[in-house]
Design an enzyme around this catalytic site. Structure first.
Site, PDB file in Angstrom:
ATOM      1  N   GLU A  41       0.790  -1.234   0.000  1.00  0.00           N
ATOM      2  CA  GLU A  41       0.000   0.000   0.000  1.00  0.00           C
ATOM      3  C   GLU A  41       0.824   1.285   0.000  1.00  0.00           C
ATOM      4  OE1 GLU A  41      -3.166  -0.074   2.866  1.00  0.00           O
ATOM      5  OE2 GLU A  41      -4.121  -1.779   1.897  1.00  0.00           O
TER       6      GLU A  41
ATOM      7  N   GLU B 135      -5.264  -8.591   0.113  1.00  0.00           N
ATOM      8  CA  GLU B 135      -5.990  -8.340   1.363  1.00  0.00           C
ATOM      9  C   GLU B 135      -7.443  -8.045   1.043  1.00  0.00           C
ATOM     10  OE1 GLU B 135      -4.473  -5.198   3.924  1.00  0.00           O
ATOM     11  OE2 GLU B 135      -2.416  -5.870   3.597  1.00  0.00           O
TER      12      GLU B 135
HETATM   13  C1  GBH Z   1      -4.636  -2.339   5.075  1.00  0.00           C
HETATM   14  O1  GBH Z   1      -4.737  -0.961   4.926  1.00  0.00           O
HETATM   15  C2  GBH Z   1      -3.284  -2.612   5.632  1.00  0.00           C
HETATM   16  O2  GBH Z   1      -2.431  -3.179   4.671  1.00  0.00           O
HETATM   17  C3  GBH Z   1      -3.301  -3.417   6.888  1.00  0.00           C
HETATM   18  O3  GBH Z   1      -2.065  -3.290   7.530  1.00  0.00           O
HETATM   19  C4  GBH Z   1      -4.458  -2.986   7.745  1.00  0.00           C
HETATM   20  O4  GBH Z   1      -4.429  -3.533   9.027  1.00  0.00           O
HETATM   21  C5  GBH Z   1      -5.709  -3.386   7.020  1.00  0.00           C
HETATM   22  O5  GBH Z   1      -5.726  -2.892   5.716  1.00  0.00           O
HETATM   23  C6  GBH Z   1      -6.980  -2.970   7.720  1.00  0.00           C
HETATM   24  O6  GBH Z   1      -7.069  -1.599   7.850  1.00  0.00           O
HETATM   25  O7  GBH Z   1      -9.538   6.059   0.786  1.00  0.00           O
HETATM   26  O8  GBH Z   1     -11.427   6.139   2.241  1.00  0.00           O
HETATM   27  O9  GBH Z   1     -10.263   4.078   1.980  1.00  0.00           O
HETATM   28  C7  GBH Z   1      -5.910  -0.347   5.186  1.00  0.00           C
HETATM   29  C8  GBH Z   1      -6.694   0.117   4.034  1.00  0.00           C
HETATM   30  C9  GBH Z   1      -6.911   1.995   2.651  1.00  0.00           C
HETATM   31  C10 GBH Z   1      -7.575   2.155   4.945  1.00  0.00           C
HETATM   32  C11 GBH Z   1      -6.897   3.476   2.574  1.00  0.00           C
HETATM   33  C12 GBH Z   1      -7.624   3.636   4.863  1.00  0.00           C
HETATM   34  C13 GBH Z   1      -7.809   5.492   3.388  1.00  0.00           C
HETATM   35  C14 GBH Z   1      -9.153   6.054   3.401  1.00  0.00           C
HETATM   36  N1  GBH Z   1      -6.693   1.556   3.987  1.00  0.00           N
HETATM   37  N2  GBH Z   1      -7.832   4.048   3.484  1.00  0.00           N
HETATM   38  S1  GBH Z   1     -10.133   5.558   2.001  1.00  0.00           S
END
Ligand code: GBH
Length: 445
Positions: free
Chosen positions: A161, A356
């Site tokens: 990510e 994921e």
């Molecule tokens: C993943 O990231 C990670 O890889 C992992 O470590 C984590 O624990 C898991 O997911 C659960 O959170 O654009 O509105 O979605 C998290 C995914 C993607 C969450 C980007 C926050 C930003 C806001 N992320 N998102 S949005």
């Protein structure tokens, strides 16, 4: 269902599960220091213990075996393997060697993520992704890991990510290191991050025969509300790949994945940022775009769109009939696992593995001692059925559920639970949730 050789796995990351943050010569990471600052983590927790996987890896593998997965995705802590003098720390590396041996003994294939956000603090102090030497440090670390795990691991993900590294770590500052970049610095840091990926790919190819390599961005696909409307789907596709779209730069897909898979940034990038471009050479782009084996991608959620009377895209409401994810950004949009892979394949034309996908639930231990989480099972069923549908059109090679355990959910701390296995953080007890059994019925029928 999916093909016979389909990869069914679960994923974790070092800082989120290992604990033992200063054992056996491990040095400080940016998350070790970030969690010390009051106010950074919602419940004031940190990764010093969590699931204790550094000490309990044999138990972890037993649980994986029981789950029936054929692959386990985990990440390596750079800070365990490399010390502050930038030299190998054998004791730290041994942990991963032992883990891999245990996995292989049980017929579980390791998939290693090299960077899941826990940069050594000393390297961040030298400028992190703004330091032009960062890719050499990353290549050195990759060299040590791949040689150390030779014969044990041939599947690698370079970086998890990149969007979150940049957006959450360096813009919103909700994640470590929490240092805000200007737009100009951001573009340079992104370019250096992509060069880290590229250098790591060269090192892995050189060191590991038959290696399979990928890169794991995240995305929130634009899904058409009307699945029959071709114009709508086309517009969703186009918006998904804009370098600045509703999901705010630098949280988009094409600024990372176009250079990696197509050999250059999108045209709109050069137009949008013409006054603040970093130095991009032909050699850089060649390095960044070496052929990969898979498109890995993390998908949790998405958005629905439709067309207004002038055929402009408009964002729709979510459907509120689904269970609600217990974290603000996770709305249930199962079609994300249909359109996300479809768009990626149309553009980059490589086999796809979902690295994921998972659900955050307000899990509790009930009076019967069990954890009943029908919402999670419902989520998995809905998403996987979309994935199955799209697998009739394009090559889908695998699915990793996030996560094996409840774990340290970054700035949200310990209260946000994504696991198939519940962890009682007081005594370390692990309880298999109902979804642990249910997910087997989906993948192992
Ligand atoms: C993943 O990231 C990670 O890889 C992992 O470590 C984590 O624990 C898991 O997911 C659960 O959170 O654009 O509105 O979605 C998290 C995914 C993607 C969450 C980007 C926050 C930003 C806001 N992320 N998102 S949005």
């Amino acid at each position: 269902m999916f093909s016979k050789d389909f990869i069914f796995g679960v994923a974790t990351a070092s800082y989120q599960i290992e604990g033992s943050i200063d054992k056996d010569g491990k040095c400080e990471s940016i998350w070790d220091s970030f969690t010390k600052v009051k106010g950074n983590i919602l419940d004031g927790s940190d990764g010093s213990k969590v699931c204790d996987s550094y000490l309990k890896y044999k138990d972890d593998v037993k649980i994986l075996k029981e789950l029936g997965v054929n692959s386990y995705r985990f990440s390596i802590a750079w800070t365990r393997v490399i010390n502050e003098k930038n030299e190998l720390n054998q004791k730290g590396l041994d942990y991963y060697i032992n883990l891999c041996k245990e996995l292989l003994k049980n017929n579980i294939k390791p998939l290693v993520t090299l960077y899941h956000w826990d940069m050594p603090k000393w390297l961040d102090d030298l400028g992190g992704f703004l330091n032009d030497d960062i890719c050499d440090y990353f290549a050195h670390y990759t060299d040590i890991v791949t040689k150390g795990l030779l014969g044990l691991v041939d599947n690698y993900i370079t970086i998890n990510e990149p969007q979150c590294i940049m957006q959450l770590g360096h813009r919103v500052c909700a994640h470590a290191p929490g240092i805000k970049y200007t737009d100009k610095e951001m573009l340079k840091a992104i370019h250096n991050l992509l060069k880290c990926h590229g250098k790591a790919v060269s090192v892995i190819r050189r060191n590991v025969p038959n290696s399979k390599i990928g890169f794991a961005p995240c995305a929130r696909p634009m899904c058409p509300s009307d699945r029959e409307d071709e114009l709508l789907e086309k517009k969703c596709y186009e918006k998904f790949f804009e370098c600045k779209n509703d999901y705010e730069f630098p949280n988009t897909v094409s600024i990372y994945s176009d250079p990696v898979f197509l050999g250059d940034y999108p045209k709109s990038y050069y137009e949008e940022f013409k006054d603040i471009l970093p130095n991009i050479t032909k050699e850089d782009l060649k390095l960044i775009s070496q052929p990969l084996d898979y498109i890995y991608q993390n998908f949790y959620t998405g958005n629905y769109y439709s067309l207004d009377k002038d055929n402009n895209l408009v964002k729709d409401e979510f459907y509120f009939g689904y269970p609600e994810g217990n974290i603000d950004w996770l709305q249930v949009v199962p079609e994300a696992l249909y359109y996300g892979p479809k768009y990626l394949y149309e553009r980059y034309k490589k086999p796809i593995i979902i690295s994921e996908n998972g659900f955050c639930n307000n899990d509790v231990v009930s009076i019967d001692g069990k954890v009943h989480d029908p919402e999670r099972t419902d989520y998995i069923r809905r998403y996987v059925s979309e994935l199955e549908m799209v697998s009739k059109l394009i090559p889908i090679k695998g699915y990793y559920y996030w996560s094996l355990f409840d774990n340290f959910e970054w700035n949200s701390g310990l209260k946000k639970r994504f696991g198939l296995v519940y962890v009682d953080y007081r005594d370390g007890k692990r309880i298999k949730k109902d979804s642990f059994e249910e997910i087997k019925k989906i993948f192992l029928k």
